[in-house]
Write an enzyme that holds these catalytic residues in place. Sequence first.
Site, PDB file in Angstrom:
ATOM      1  N   TYR A  71       5.102  33.848  17.834  1.00 12.60           N
ATOM      2  CA  TYR A  71       4.676  32.493  18.179  1.00 12.60           C
ATOM      3  C   TYR A  71       3.310  32.233  17.547  1.00 12.60           C
ATOM      4  O   TYR A  71       2.343  32.958  17.823  1.00 12.60           O
ATOM      5  CB  TYR A  71       4.613  32.348  19.695  1.00 12.60           C
ATOM      6  N   HIS A 127       9.819  27.821  17.488  1.00 15.37           N
ATOM      7  CA  HIS A 127       9.529  26.399  17.299  1.00 15.37           C
ATOM      8  C   HIS A 127       9.116  26.036  15.869  1.00 15.37           C
ATOM      9  O   HIS A 127       8.223  25.209  15.655  1.00 15.37           O
ATOM     10  CB  HIS A 127       8.444  25.939  18.278  1.00 15.37           C
ATOM     11  N   ARG A 153       7.831  40.019  21.968  1.00 10.60           N
ATOM     12  CA  ARG A 153       7.184  38.805  21.472  1.00 10.60           C
ATOM     13  C   ARG A 153       5.732  39.073  21.120  1.00 10.60           C
ATOM     14  O   ARG A 153       4.988  39.673  21.906  1.00 10.60           O
ATOM     15  CB  ARG A 153       7.259  37.708  22.537  1.00 10.60           C
ATOM     16  N   ASP A 165      13.687  25.627  26.069  1.00  3.75           N
ATOM     17  CA  ASP A 165      12.305  25.932  26.456  1.00  3.75           C
ATOM     18  C   ASP A 165      12.036  25.587  27.922  1.00  3.75           C
ATOM     19  O   ASP A 165      10.885  25.429  28.333  1.00  3.75           O
ATOM     20  CB  ASP A 165      11.277  25.233  25.559  1.00  3.75           C
TER      21      ASP A 165
END
Length: 299
Positions: free
Chosen positions: A159, A183, A126, A252
């Site tokens: 992200y 998201h 990530r 989440d």
Amino acid sequence: MSAAFQKTEGWLDWRANPSTPSYKPPPGAVDAHCHVFGPGAEFPFAPERKYTPCDASKDQLFALRDHLGFSRNVLVQATCHGADNRATLDAIVHANGNAKGVASVKPSVTDEELDALNDGGVKGIRFNFVKRLVDPIAPEALAGLVKRINKYGWHIVIYFEAPDLPDLFDFISSIDTTVVVDHMGRPNLTKSLEGPEFSLFLKLMSHNDHVWSKVTCPERLSVSGPPSYDDFAPFASKVVEDFPDRVLWGTDWPHPNLKSHMPDDAWLVDMIPRIARTKELQHKLLVDNPMRLYWPEES
């Protein structure tokens, strides 16, 4: 929680007794975005963290999985643990083949450490560009990591927030492996679905077949609020319908950094048929796509 780790003031705790969703996921459904936090006494939080969460253990996550009607989890390394992935790896080990992971690593990570993560069930790393959560690493410093993970067949989870996308567009487009955006790039749901900000995100996906999106976090993005999160549905359904083979869904859990309200996880599950409006789309979102990415040997 250990006395050494006091939760950040104002944070809400996850709901210990969520209701039962009305929507029943298809067999084999995957919660493809969730976390474990500590417990802090067993897996200490990183000294450089920008927040301290409540404890949220693997056993509590697996109980939620079963209660909501899911079969598997994808655990995303939490920023509060930094590049210490032990809590995530421990959860994967105890999931009996029903969990995979996304790790956080530093550019200085050794080949031996990457090998161990791969052996432990990690399928990606990530990159976090949300400044209130981390001190972001410059994209050019991450390019070497992208090359190093190719031998494992891993992907990148990224992200960021919508205002950051213009600066990241070319970098994401240049990555030569699958990229999964958390998201939907955190769109501002008070802005138009057809406006320039969300249109740029749709352009990123339409121009790059390697870019996927998680249609997640109505509780984090919605302005209209719970339990229906009506302003979230049009954005998420647009992504699902335009890119049905490149979308993922997740709870989440345990919903870090929420201060206004803590969702009942059943509300989030009941959003699924509103954003994936046919059985075929639901199966792609919850089973086919995550299995292809995280359990390719079974799909």
